[in-house]
Design a protein around this motif. Structure first.
Motif, mmCIF file in Angstrom:
data_model
loop_
_atom_site.group_PDB
_atom_site.id
_atom_site.type_symbol
_atom_site.label_atom_id
_atom_site.label_comp_id
_atom_site.label_asym_id
_atom_site.label_seq_id
_atom_site.Cartn_x
_atom_site.Cartn_y
_atom_site.Cartn_z
ATOM 1 N N ARG A 165 -6.821 -5.757 6.086
ATOM 2 C CA ARG A 165 -6.007 -4.607 5.686
ATOM 3 C C ARG A 165 -4.781 -5.114 4.932
ATOM 4 O O ARG A 165 -3.904 -5.752 5.510
ATOM 5 N N ILE A 166 -4.730 -4.825 3.635
ATOM 6 C CA ILE A 166 -3.626 -5.301 2.802
ATOM 7 C C ILE A 166 -2.458 -4.323 2.897
ATOM 8 O O ILE A 166 -2.593 -3.135 2.595
ATOM 9 N N LEU A 167 -1.312 -4.844 3.341
ATOM 10 C CA LEU A 167 -0.081 -4.066 3.453
ATOM 11 C C LEU A 167 0.909 -4.576 2.415
ATOM 12 O O LEU A 167 1.071 -5.784 2.251
ATOM 13 N N LEU A 168 1.568 -3.671 1.728
ATOM 14 C CA LEU A 168 2.555 -4.060 0.724
ATOM 15 C C LEU A 168 3.964 -3.838 1.253
ATOM 16 O O LEU A 168 4.212 -2.906 2.022
ATOM 17 N N ALA A 169 4.877 -4.689 0.812
ATOM 18 C CA ALA A 169 6.277 -4.577 1.228
ATOM 19 C C ALA A 169 7.162 -5.189 0.153
ATOM 20 O O ALA A 169 6.717 -6.048 -0.615
ATOM 21 N N PRO A 170 8.427 -4.764 0.081
ATOM 22 C CA PRO A 170 9.369 -5.454 -0.813
ATOM 23 C C PRO A 170 9.728 -6.814 -0.234
ATOM 24 O O PRO A 170 9.448 -7.093 0.938
#
Length: 500
Positions: free
Chosen positions: A215-220
């Motif tokens: 599960r790819i999670l994006l964040a700054p």
């Protein structure tokens, strides 16, 4: 004289033969019962230890499975980092370009009014329970193992103030779609949870028959946004932006739901590091967490609208360790039992404001949330999406489970961990509402209607579900013991799936 001499010389008058010890006789029926129950407890504790050990072995990832997952993660990481830099495009043009490849940006509300350029990430790392072996393998699910992979968007992709007016969320969704276009695997868009629909994630599997998914999670980038601006009280959405009418001059509304969804992303890495350090320090704590997750899964308490999901179980255990209700010398079964006691005894209401930090938390900060447990930073409420109605069901299930410990006639191990307790069979009445559109007038009666709709980015389904729960609770009052939403919650955005 002979006898006294023998005594003086330390010789027994029985010609050197020692007295035989008489067997302790059980005189009364009460003594018999005590001995019986002591032997029963010893027997069952030994058997329970064996059963717990076997159960944990069954739900823990095997070495060959971890090797396969690690190899796939490395492959994905290398591919993501090797994606070339993209052209600068307007977000609306980017959306049209992606649709040519049958990729639709999975957002329910967006303006797409800013330019965007894809820059490959520098930090791609595994986070979550996989890092400290806290995952449980769910054999009944199509995807038995879900591993979180954090991809940090370079700061050149996003502006320092993109947390305003949904701009970060739009760029994050576009960035995720760009990754989906480049990766050549079985891909599927989904949501981080079933409560908030603006936290989009990408599920990646080697093929459609694979039992695990990344599960790819994006964040700054870490500490890029000012996290204090993302507390529940500040206003980060503007009414004239939301309506598109620049002439309308509305006061600044606080946006707790929107702020928290952005803050969740900002805290991914710090949260993972905190929990990993905690659970790697004690194997029994980690095993206790696994038992708790199995208990939640068997009762369908860990998925669905407003449920006890994600990192909530791990943070509850961390809170009990912080408040010294448990310690690292306890075994996994003791940890699990104290977790149930904590669920039954604690309220976690906004008035209590339970926290993992010693710093003082402002009482009004999380007044809008139904349940509150603040993380170690003092900024994020990890129970933000947990509904009070769902927590009441958690308390009831914990009470039933604790009662089974005290009943010798019940095989409590079977009841706690093996038997599936579907909630639909424990309810006396089920109310199914086919469409919530006809209940719009419930929102019209709210004095803060505009604020609620904007804060939830026009997600009326979430708002109306909460209002219907409150209406039923107010109308039924003491005539019911429990009122809660069932796990089958249909999201307003259909999950987009495709095979590259």
């Amino acid at each position: 004289m002979e006898v006294s001499k023998r005594k003086a010389n330390g010789v027994s008058p029985t010609n050197g033969y020692a007295h035989k010890k008489k067997k302790k006789t059980i005189d009364t029926e009460q003594d018999l019962e005590i001995v019986y129950f002591e032997s029963e407890i010893n027997f069952h504790s030994t058997v329970t230890k064996m059963k717990v050990h076997a159960l944990l072995n069954e739900v823990t990832l095997k070495n060959n499975q971890r090797t396969e997952i690690d190899q796939f993660i490395k492959k994905i990481t290398d591919e993501i980092k090797s994606i070339p830099q993209g052209k600068i495009r307007h977000l609306s043009k980017m959306s049209e370009w992606l649709e040519k490849f049958d990729i639709k940006i999975p957002l329910s509300f967006s303006k797409m009014s800013k330019p965007f350029q894809f820059i490959p990430p520098t930090i791609v790392e595994t986070i979550g329970s996989y890092t400290y072996d806290g995952l449980i393998v769910k054999s009944s699910n199509k995807i038995s193992t879900l591993v979180d992979l954090l991809v940090e968007m370079p700061r050149i992709c996003i502006h320092k103030k993109d947390y305003l007016n949904n701009e970060y969320i739009e760029k994050r969704a576009t960035y995720l779609c760009y990754l989906a276009k480049k990766l050549k695997y079985s891909l599927e868009f989904s949501h981080l949870n079933d409560t908030t629909l603006n936290q989009v994630v990408l599920l990646v599997r080697p093929n459609e028959t694979s039992s695990f998914a990344i599960r790819i999670l994006l964040a700054p980038e870490k500490d890029y946004f000012n996290e204090k601006r993302l507390l529940p009280t500040p206003s980060n959405l503007r009414w004239n932006w939301f309506t598109g009418n620049e002439e309308v001059d509305e006061p600044f509304y606080s946006t707790p739901n929107y702020n928290t969804s952005v803050l969740f992303d900002c805290r991914y890495r710090s949260t993972s590091e905190y929990l990993t350090e905690l659970f790697l320090s004690s194997n029994e704590l980690c095993n206790g967490l696994k038992l708790f997750k199995i208990w939640l899964e068997q009762r369908q308490l860990s998925h669905g609208f407003g449920s006890f999901e994600g990192a909530m179980p791990a943070f509850l255990l961390a809170y009990l360790l912080h408040t010294k209700k448990i310690n690292k010398q306890m075994n996994s079964y003791q940890v699990f039992r104290i977790l149930l006691v904590a669920l039954m005894e604690n309220d976690f209401s906004s008035s209590q404001c339970c926290s993992l930090t010693h710093e003082k938390i402002t009482e009004d900060s999380f007044i809008e949330d139904e349940c509150v447990l603040v993380d170690h930073s003092g900024l994020l409420n990890v129970f933000h999406s947990l509904l009070r109605a769902h927590y009441n069901r958690l308390k009831q299930e914990a009470r039933i489970s604790l009662n089974s410990f005290n009943d010798p006639a019940i095989d409590h191990f079977q009841t706690l961990f093996i038997t599936s307790m579907e909630p639909i069979y424990s309810m006396d009445a089920i109310i199914q509402i086919s469409s919530l559109d006809q209940h719009d007038k419930l929102l019209d009666q709210k004095s803060n209607r505009n604020q609620l709709i904007m804060d939830n980015l026009n997600n009326k389904h979430l708002l109306l579900s909460r209002e219907v729960l409150k209406l039923l609770e107010c109308g039924l009052k003491e005539r019911i013991n429990l009122l809660c939403p069932l796990p089958a919650f249909h999201q307003t955005i259909k999950t987009v799936s495709f095979l590259s």
